[in-house]
Motif scaffolding. Structure first.
Motif, mmCIF file in Angstrom:
data_model
loop_
_atom_site.group_PDB
_atom_site.id
_atom_site.type_symbol
_atom_site.label_atom_id
_atom_site.label_comp_id
_atom_site.label_asym_id
_atom_site.label_seq_id
_atom_site.Cartn_x
_atom_site.Cartn_y
_atom_site.Cartn_z
ATOM 1 N N ASP A 1 0.765 -1.146 0.017
ATOM 2 C CA ASP A 1 0.095 0.164 -0.115
ATOM 3 C C ASP A 1 0.848 1.242 0.123
ATOM 4 O O ASP A 1 0.649 2.400 0.260
ATOM 5 C CB ASP A 1 -0.872 0.093 1.132
ATOM 6 N N LEU A 2 1.829 1.130 -0.440
ATOM 7 C CA LEU A 2 3.049 2.392 -0.274
ATOM 8 C C LEU A 2 2.645 3.245 -1.438
ATOM 9 O O LEU A 2 2.158 2.968 -2.605
ATOM 10 C CB LEU A 2 4.522 1.966 -0.668
ATOM 11 N N PRO A 3 2.496 4.756 -1.126
ATOM 12 C CA PRO A 3 2.207 5.562 -2.243
ATOM 13 C C PRO A 3 3.219 5.637 -3.488
ATOM 14 O O PRO A 3 4.387 5.061 -3.159
ATOM 15 C CB PRO A 3 2.218 7.154 -1.452
ATOM 16 N N SER A 4 2.688 5.759 -4.591
ATOM 17 C CA SER A 4 3.452 5.757 -5.776
ATOM 18 C C SER A 4 4.646 6.535 -5.788
ATOM 19 O O SER A 4 5.817 6.268 -6.206
ATOM 20 C CB SER A 4 2.540 6.176 -7.021
ATOM 21 N N TRP A 5 4.621 7.595 -4.844
ATOM 22 C CA TRP A 5 5.905 8.559 -4.680
ATOM 23 C C TRP A 5 7.045 7.927 -4.041
ATOM 24 O O TRP A 5 8.030 8.354 -3.849
ATOM 25 C CB TRP A 5 5.485 9.847 -4.447
ATOM 26 N N MET A 6 6.802 7.071 -3.076
ATOM 27 C CA MET A 6 7.648 6.311 -2.199
ATOM 28 C C MET A 6 8.133 4.999 -2.938
ATOM 29 O O MET A 6 7.395 4.105 -2.722
ATOM 30 C CB MET A 6 7.022 6.026 -0.858
ATOM 31 N N PRO A 7 9.429 5.010 -3.208
ATOM 32 C CA PRO A 7 10.121 3.832 -3.748
ATOM 33 C C PRO A 7 10.214 2.731 -2.375
ATOM 34 O O PRO A 7 10.560 3.182 -1.399
ATOM 35 C CB PRO A 7 11.298 4.123 -4.279
ATOM 36 N N LEU A 8 9.956 1.558 -2.855
ATOM 37 C CA LEU A 8 10.216 0.482 -1.763
ATOM 38 C C LEU A 8 11.542 0.596 -1.356
ATOM 39 O O LEU A 8 11.481 0.479 -0.063
ATOM 40 C CB LEU A 8 9.903 -0.902 -2.352
ATOM 41 N N GLU A 9 12.576 0.992 -1.926
ATOM 42 C CA GLU A 9 13.721 0.787 -1.557
ATOM 43 C C GLU A 9 14.110 1.867 -0.382
ATOM 44 O O GLU A 9 14.713 1.818 0.656
ATOM 45 C CB GLU A 9 14.952 0.959 -2.811
ATOM 46 N N LEU A 10 13.793 3.258 -0.844
ATOM 47 C CA LEU A 10 13.644 4.180 0.179
ATOM 48 C C LEU A 10 13.066 4.055 1.462
ATOM 49 O O LEU A 10 13.323 4.230 2.455
ATOM 50 C CB LEU A 10 13.205 5.307 -0.601
#
Length: 205
Positions: A73-82
């Motif tokens: 459910d992470l927002p599109s602007w938040m990369p999973l790596e970050l």
């Protein structure tokens, strides 16, 4: 010919070391076991943090492929790596607060805290978050360990064969080893918080 001496800036490293040592010096009356327990707490979080960063951010081949929906459910602007790096840093910072329960900055607000610098830390300001955190962490990671043993995930559903924490492969076993120390985070924090409460309340009598 005139020689000009170049003034070198005052060495900051010794001053930083002295400030660090002063802030983290054990408070009088802290039992040796409480000091040791507090220092261990950040190391219970470190293996899982390193594993997440290595597997997700650095893409080392130590985790099974979890497919394209790994971001959840992470927002599109938040990369999973970050997100994984931020999660790991925040987890370490939270774990490090246990050291404050045996150090001077857990009893007197440091100079960098606006409006409160130099004032005594009210006992309950440290004890209540410490006790709540210890309760939640103990319940969470104890359930995680029990769920893994009985083949369930945190939601209580059967553990998928390709789950990252499945012990069927060396990758899964490595993940379990990395996360296993988290089971000790809650109990260690509870013990240190209790020692802090006893010391502070005894000092006010």
């Amino acid at each position: 010919m005139t020689d000009f001496a170049v003034a070198s800036p005052a060495p900051r490293l010794p001053r930083l070391r002295a400030a660090w040592a002063g802030a983290h010096a054990p408070v009088a009356g802290v039992p040796r076991w409480a000091r040791t327990a507090a220092l261990i707490v950040p190391f219970t979080v470190l293996p899982s943090s390193l594993w997440r960063i290595s597997a997700v951010t650095l893409h080392l081949p130590i985790m099974r492929d979890v497919g394209p929906d790994a971001s959840g459910d992470l927002p599109s602007w938040m990369p999973l790596e970050l997100y994984v790096v931020l999660l790991s840093v925040v987890s370490e910072l939270l774990a490090f607060t246990a050291v404050g329960l045996v150090s001077t900055w857990g009893e007197v607000f440091p100079r960098w805290v606006p409006f409160l610098r130099g004032r005594r830390v009210p006992t309950l300001v440290a004890v209540v978050p410490g006790a709540l955190g210890a309760t939640v962490l103990t319940a969470l990671w104890t359930w995680a360990a029990v769920a893994l043993v009985i083949g369930r995930n945190l939601a209580g559903r059967p553990l998928a064969a390709d789950a990252p924490l499945s012990p069927d492969t060396w990758q899964g076993a490595l993940a379990i080893v990395a996360y296993a120390p988290l089971v000790a985070w809650g109990p260690l924090l509870a013990a240190v918080t209790l020692a802090y409460y006893r010391r502070r309340t005894r000092a006010t009598l």
